[in-house]
Motif scaffolding. Sequence first.
Motif, PDB file in Angstrom:
ATOM      1  N   LYS A 291       0.829  -1.194   0.000  1.00 38.58           N
ATOM      2  CA  LYS A 291       0.000   0.000   0.000  1.00 38.58           C
ATOM      3  C   LYS A 291       0.870   1.253   0.000  1.00 38.58           C
ATOM      4  CE  LYS A 291      -3.789  -2.078   2.640  1.00 38.58           C
ATOM      5  NZ  LYS A 291      -4.850  -1.942   1.631  1.00 38.58           N
ATOM      6  N   LYS A 292       0.355   2.312  -0.602  1.00 42.87           N
ATOM      7  CA  LYS A 292       1.000   3.616  -0.555  1.00 42.87           C
ATOM      8  C   LYS A 292       0.052   4.556   0.196  1.00 42.87           C
ATOM      9  CE  LYS A 292       3.744   3.273  -4.771  1.00 42.87           C
ATOM     10  NZ  LYS A 292       5.069   3.380  -4.143  1.00 42.87           N
ATOM     11  N   VAL A 293       0.588   5.165   1.284  1.00 48.44           N
ATOM     12  CA  VAL A 293      -0.225   6.013   2.144  1.00 48.44           C
ATOM     13  C   VAL A 293       0.345   7.423   2.146  1.00 48.44           C
ATOM     14  CG1 VAL A 293      -1.169   6.352   4.464  1.00 48.44           C
ATOM     15  CG2 VAL A 293      -0.773   4.023   3.590  1.00 48.44           C
ATOM     16  N   VAL A 294      -0.453   8.413   1.735  1.00 50.36           N
ATOM     17  CA  VAL A 294      -0.045   9.808   1.732  1.00 50.36           C
ATOM     18  C   VAL A 294      -0.580  10.480   2.990  1.00 50.36           C
ATOM     19  CG1 VAL A 294      -0.124  12.015   0.525  1.00 50.36           C
ATOM     20  CG2 VAL A 294      -0.064   9.874  -0.771  1.00 50.36           C
ATOM     21  N   VAL A 295       0.330  11.153   3.735  1.00 50.81           N
ATOM     22  CA  VAL A 295      -0.076  11.832   4.962  1.00 50.81           C
ATOM     23  C   VAL A 295       0.431  13.263   4.948  1.00 50.81           C
ATOM     24  CG1 VAL A 295      -0.089   9.685   6.304  1.00 50.81           C
ATOM     25  CG2 VAL A 295       1.977  11.094   6.239  1.00 50.81           C
ATOM     26  N   GLU A 296      -0.205  14.116   5.745  1.00 54.61           N
ATOM     27  CA  GLU A 296       0.252  15.477   5.973  1.00 54.61           C
ATOM     28  C   GLU A 296       0.655  15.590   7.428  1.00 54.61           C
ATOM     29  OE1 GLU A 296      -2.963  17.997   4.804  1.00 54.61           O
ATOM     30  OE2 GLU A 296      -2.411  17.982   2.679  1.00 54.61           O
ATOM     31  N   VAL A 297       1.831  16.183   7.682  1.00 53.93           N
ATOM     32  CA  VAL A 297       2.407  16.202   9.023  1.00 53.93           C
ATOM     33  C   VAL A 297       2.652  17.636   9.464  1.00 53.93           C
ATOM     34  CG1 VAL A 297       4.291  15.404  10.486  1.00 53.93           C
ATOM     35  CG2 VAL A 297       3.522  13.989   8.576  1.00 53.93           C
ATOM     36  N   GLY A 298       2.307  17.940  10.729  1.00 49.76           N
ATOM     37  CA  GLY A 298       2.612  19.228  11.330  1.00 49.76           C
ATOM     38  C   GLY A 298       1.743  20.356  10.843  1.00 49.76           C
ATOM     39  N   GLU A 299       2.035  21.549  11.401  1.00 50.98           N
ATOM     40  CA  GLU A 299       1.257  22.735  11.057  1.00 50.98           C
ATOM     41  C   GLU A 299       1.399  23.114   9.588  1.00 50.98           C
ATOM     42  OE1 GLU A 299       2.303  25.871  13.665  1.00 50.98           O
ATOM     43  OE2 GLU A 299       1.579  24.853  15.474  1.00 50.98           O
ATOM     44  N   ASN A 300       2.599  22.861   9.040  1.00 52.61           N
ATOM     45  CA  ASN A 300       2.844  23.203   7.630  1.00 52.61           C
ATOM     46  C   ASN A 300       2.279  22.160   6.672  1.00 52.61           C
ATOM     47  OD1 ASN A 300       4.208  25.533   8.370  1.00 52.61           O
ATOM     48  ND2 ASN A 300       6.180  24.440   8.510  1.00 52.61           N
ATOM     49  N   LYS A 301       1.726  21.111   7.274  1.00 53.65           N
ATOM     50  CA  LYS A 301       1.132  20.027   6.476  1.00 53.65           C
ATOM     51  C   LYS A 301       2.098  19.481   5.416  1.00 53.65           C
ATOM     52  CE  LYS A 301      -3.643  21.459   7.143  1.00 53.65           C
ATOM     53  NZ  LYS A 301      -4.962  21.745   6.502  1.00 53.65           N
ATOM     54  N   LYS A 302       3.298  19.161   5.915  1.00 58.17           N
ATOM     55  CA  LYS A 302       4.319  18.571   5.046  1.00 58.17           C
ATOM     56  C   LYS A 302       3.874  17.188   4.597  1.00 58.17           C
ATOM     57  CE  LYS A 302       8.703  18.698   3.506  1.00 58.17           C
ATOM     58  NZ  LYS A 302       9.277  19.777   2.706  1.00 58.17           N
ATOM     59  N   LYS A 303       3.881  16.961   3.298  1.00 62.97           N
ATOM     60  CA  LYS A 303       3.390  15.690   2.781  1.00 62.97           C
ATOM     61  C   LYS A 303       4.484  14.619   2.780  1.00 62.97           C
ATOM     62  CE  LYS A 303      -0.548  17.050  -0.045  1.00 62.97           C
ATOM     63  NZ  LYS A 303      -1.185  16.979  -1.385  1.00 62.97           N
ATOM     64  N   LEU A 304       4.082  13.436   3.252  1.00 64.49           N
ATOM     65  CA  LEU A 304       4.967  12.264   3.215  1.00 64.49           C
ATOM     66  C   LEU A 304       4.217  11.133   2.524  1.00 64.49           C
ATOM     67  CD1 LEU A 304       6.393  12.135   6.857  1.00 64.49           C
ATOM     68  CD2 LEU A 304       7.453  13.170   4.863  1.00 64.49           C
ATOM     69  N   LEU A 305       4.968  10.293   1.852  1.00 65.06           N
ATOM     70  CA  LEU A 305       4.384   9.099   1.246  1.00 65.06           C
ATOM     71  C   LEU A 305       5.030   7.885   1.890  1.00 65.06           C
ATOM     72  CD1 LEU A 305       2.760   7.494  -0.871  1.00 65.06           C
ATOM     73  CD2 LEU A 305       4.653   7.848  -2.460  1.00 65.06           C
ATOM     74  N   TYR A 306       4.221   7.093   2.584  1.00 63.21           N
ATOM     75  CA  TYR A 306       4.704   5.867   3.217  1.00 63.21           C
ATOM     76  C   TYR A 306       4.443   4.693   2.284  1.00 63.21           C
ATOM     77  CZ  TYR A 306       5.714   7.735   7.882  1.00 63.21           C
ATOM     78  OH  TYR A 306       6.260   8.398   8.934  1.00 63.21           O
ATOM     79  N   ASP A 307       5.501   3.911   2.039  1.00 58.37           N
ATOM     80  CA  ASP A 307       5.365   2.649   1.312  1.00 58.37           C
ATOM     81  C   ASP A 307       5.234   1.558   2.365  1.00 58.37           C
ATOM     82  OD1 ASP A 307       5.092   2.057  -1.303  1.00 58.37           O
ATOM     83  OD2 ASP A 307       7.208   1.972  -1.804  1.00 58.37           O
TER      84      ASP A 307
END
Length: 638
Positions: A91-107
């Motif tokens: 699965k590929k999971v896209v998340v937004e982190v912190g106040e700046n909503k930094k995007k990460l993609l988890y494999d």
Amino acid sequence: MMLKNGFSLGCGALVLALFTGCASMVEMQAIEQFANAIENDDLKKLKHHSTMKFSKVALRNESSIDDLKILRIPTGETTVVNIKDVSKNHKKVVVEVGENKKKLLYDLKQVTKTGKWVVDDIYVKQKQKNLSVMKSVSEQMDLLLTVREFVSAWETGNRDDILGTTDTKFKEVLEELHPAYLARLSKNIAGEPQKSKKKKKPDAQLDKNIAIVRLPRKSGQMVISMQLEKGKWKATDVAVESKIDGKHVKSAKKQAKMLLAVSHFLDAYQQGNKDDLKKYATDQFYRGSLAFGDLTLAPLPLAADAAADYELKIESNLASFVTHAAGRMISLSLIKIESDEIDIPEKYLVEEVTLFHEQDNQQINLTSLFSARAITKLFGDALNKRDMKILEFSSTPDFSARVWKRVKPNLVQQLPIKEITGDDIKILDTKFNGAVTTVAVRQGNLPLTYILREHLGHLLVDDIQLDLKGRPSSVKETLEVMIQVQNYAYYLHEQDIRRLQRNSSRDFNEMVWRQVDQVPETAYQIPEFLMTELSSLDRNENEEYCRIQLGDNFKGAIVMMKKQYGRLVIDDITIMTDKFASQSVSMKKELRLAMAAVPGKLRQHNVQAAYTITNKEDSDTKPPVIEPAAFESPQQEP
């Protein structure tokens, strides 16, 4: 890393579905557990919540936690944006982190045995040159850890570890280096160990399979060029930019090639292997020095010994390797040779070796040393054989113009050089002083000193010094005068009035040569006396006058020369013989008297003198025509 309240474990699958539409509790749990392990510096748990592939690449040593922090993976409240099912266990999971909503993609991938979901990789969105790109954490960690391993290997100086950090071409060069050279090179690259435990953050620029990594050092920075080779990052070269003069290293690979060239050259020199020397020296250096030089005259250290204390200075395509051995400094000059062919790498060759003697502050290079001995022996042998071509070839333009070019071909064998010739020439000592080299020899049972001067990059004989009573120490000065005397004898014999005039003083010309159309018969005797051996040669302090004594009081001559027209010319010749009533007779006066006494000898417009020659024979008897052996049959020019 804390998840947003709406995603807490107590909210249930229904709440998660409202935000993501397809998120599941196990996937969020995998992300949360991995994030918590990073925040808690727990390497063991990080490995437990990641795939084997990620662990082997990004978590392969104890410093991985610290390096993960250097990457600054965003932490804080996390919101799931999207989940994509790639396959049943991927699965590929896209998340937004912190106040700046930094995007990460988890494999995420599911472990087959346990069914547990774990992190296989993380992609962080970064900006590069106004472009947003997703960078893999495992790829960045792999590069970062490889840089750490590279630095550690070069700091410890372990040969196998160093070779393990380099690509094939770089490794081939380093493998050939003597261990002592590699150890010294690695020390220069690594610099002083960092006292601070805080790790410096590398600055990496990645472009597909190539990376340039800049790592801060105590006094500058290290720049490592890397590329992927069979899936692993390997160093293709490394440079050091230092704030301290003399500590710069533009290219470790090039330095290694230079050290390798020096090492091969020194070992070949020590073994006396001229075939190998030809490979590691420039063609000019080899042919102009090493090919004929006696290598035992200037011993050089073995490559291993030279590695103990050396300095390598590089400027553009030139370099100098300086080392110390047996109380003297030795410098090898190198030059980079580049091929026009793209697939042929550059190479470095030794173009000169210079020896510095600290005791007498004398500087000697091998070209001068070997060529000085060779040219001295060549010149000495040419003197013996009267080989004019070799004498001219091995003399300076000044020596050649003043002496050898003025010798008449049929007078070559009569050259007054008997004292300085011999079948064997033994070199006793050689001294160098800039462009001048002196070679002390024993030749013809006399100690001589050859004076050599550099001309257009070559050492040539400029003079020979000897200590004989009654004559100048300079052979060049002596020969210059004596050749003029012998040529004068030749002009007399050949009835060459024009050249006699050019080589006589104004007074001699006025009294004799401008009064006649041919040489008076009385002068026929003179050449024989002028060809006798030199007894003495004296010049006054300002060199305006010169007195030459030939032969002895029973058969000889005294030649008086004076400076006119910017050069020495013959002013008078006094013949000494027991055949005359007076043992010494001035030929200038006697010739004038002879011309006056014999009708038809003076030119028609001149008035005949009213006096006679004191030693004139009966009119019926002609004076004997004397032709010295030197003129009987012209000698062939060599």
